[in-house]
Design a protein around this motif. Sequence first.
Motif, PDB file in Angstrom:
ATOM      1  N   SER A   1       0.849  -1.189   0.000  1.00  0.00           N
ATOM      2  CA  SER A   1       0.000   0.000   0.000  1.00  0.00           C
ATOM      3  C   SER A   1       0.879   1.231   0.000  1.00  0.00           C
ATOM      4  O   SER A   1       1.904   1.282   0.690  1.00  0.00           O
ATOM      5  CB  SER A   1      -0.914  -0.004   1.230  1.00  0.00           C
ATOM      6  OG  SER A   1      -1.636   1.197   1.307  1.00  0.00           O
TER       7      SER A   1
ATOM      8  N   ALA B   1      -0.326   4.150   0.842  1.00  0.00           N
ATOM      9  CA  ALA B   1      -0.860   5.031   1.875  1.00  0.00           C
ATOM     10  C   ALA B   1       0.017   4.946   3.125  1.00  0.00           C
ATOM     11  O   ALA B   1       0.651   3.925   3.378  1.00  0.00           O
ATOM     12  CB  ALA B   1      -2.290   4.636   2.209  1.00  0.00           C
TER      13      ALA B   1
ATOM     14  N   ARG C   1      -5.032   8.240  12.494  1.00  0.00           N
ATOM     15  CA  ARG C   1      -4.962   7.189  11.467  1.00  0.00           C
ATOM     16  C   ARG C   1      -4.984   5.821  12.164  1.00  0.00           C
ATOM     17  O   ARG C   1      -4.101   5.501  12.947  1.00  0.00           O
ATOM     18  CB  ARG C   1      -3.688   7.314  10.629  1.00  0.00           C
ATOM     19  CG  ARG C   1      -3.564   8.603   9.848  1.00  0.00           C
ATOM     20  CD  ARG C   1      -2.460   8.519   8.795  1.00  0.00           C
ATOM     21  NE  ARG C   1      -1.251   7.891   9.287  1.00  0.00           N
ATOM     22  CZ  ARG C   1      -0.295   8.527   9.961  1.00  0.00           C
ATOM     23  NH1 ARG C   1      -0.438   9.811  10.252  1.00  0.00           N
ATOM     24  NH2 ARG C   1       0.802   7.883  10.361  1.00  0.00           N
TER      25      ARG C   1
END
Length: 323
Positions: free
Chosen positions: A12, A14, A50
Motif C-alpha cells: 500500500s 498510503a 490514522r
Amino acid sequence: MLTPGTTPLRESTAPAPQLSIVTSVYRSEQFIPRFIDEMVAAIGEAGIERYELVFVNDGSPDESLQHLIHARGANASIKIVDLSRNFGHHKAVMAGLAHARGHLLFIIDCDLEVRPGVLPHFLETLRGTGADVVYGIQARRKGAWVERVGGAVFWRLFNRLSDTKVPANVLSERLMTRRYVDALLSLGDRNVFLGGMMYWSGFRQVAVVVEKTQRENASTYSLRKRFALLMEAVTSFSTVPLKMVLAGGLGITLCAGVAGIALVIRKLLHPEAVLTGFTSLMLVIIGMSGIIITVLGVIGLYISRIYTQTQNRPLFIVREFHD
C-alpha cells in the motif's frame, strides 16, 4: 513481509496507520456493532487519527461476516481477513497481526468482556514506560467457580512444566510495538500457543490491571478445547513431561531390579520357598502395561508436534482480504 498463510500482503502506498486494532471473530454477530462504536470512541479519546480495525473472520458459522461487510461500508478503516475455515483463536490472531500495518498494534477480543475504553490507559502506560508490550491482567479471575479454578490450574501447570513463565491471570488484550510484532511473526511455530510465544519473544513487557466482565452468552471455549490447549501449550514449550517419563521409567526399573535381587537371594537362602501370587503378578503386568501405554502416549504427543512442524503447512489460509 509475507504472512504465515498463503497470500502475500498487499503493498500500500498510503501511510501506515498509527494504530491497528486486531480482533478475531467467531459467533460474534451480536457484539460487532457495539464493539465498533466503542472502539472508535476509544480511539478518538486517545487522540489517534490514522487507525485500522482488522477483523479476522475465523470461519464463523453465524452472520458475523455479513455484519462486518455492512459495517465496512460506513467505515473504510475496517479491514476484514476472511479465513477459509475455522483455524482457532490463536492462529486467527496471528492472521490479523500479519495483515495489520500499524506502528502500534492492539489485540482485543470483540466479545466486550474487556471494554474497548481501556485503550487510552494502555497507550498512556506504553508511552510512559517505554515498553514494547503492555498486557492486561485480572486482579481476580472472573466467572463461575469451575472457570476460575480451571484457569488457575491451567496456568499453574503450564508454569511448573515450562521454562517460559506466563502471569496466571493474563488476558488476551495487549498493546505492542511494530518491532515486537515483527519478532513474534518471525518465530515460525506451526504449533501455535500465543501465551507462551509472546513471553518467549522477550522485550520489555509491562502489566496493567484490567476489569473483565462476564460474557453475555456462553463461552466458545469448552472444557475439551481448554484441555487441548493445555496439551498444545505444554508440549510446545516444555520437555519436562519427557524428563518425567524418563525418571519414572528409571525409577520403576530400579525398583524391579531391587525386587528381583531380593527374590533371588530369598531363593538361594530358602530353596524350599515357592514363589506364588497369581493376583499380584497380574496386577504388576496390568500396571506396567498402563505405564508403557502412558509413556508411548507422551512420546507420541511430541512426535506429533515434530510431524506438524515439518509438514510446514501455513498457519491459516485467507479466502479473501477486504482491504
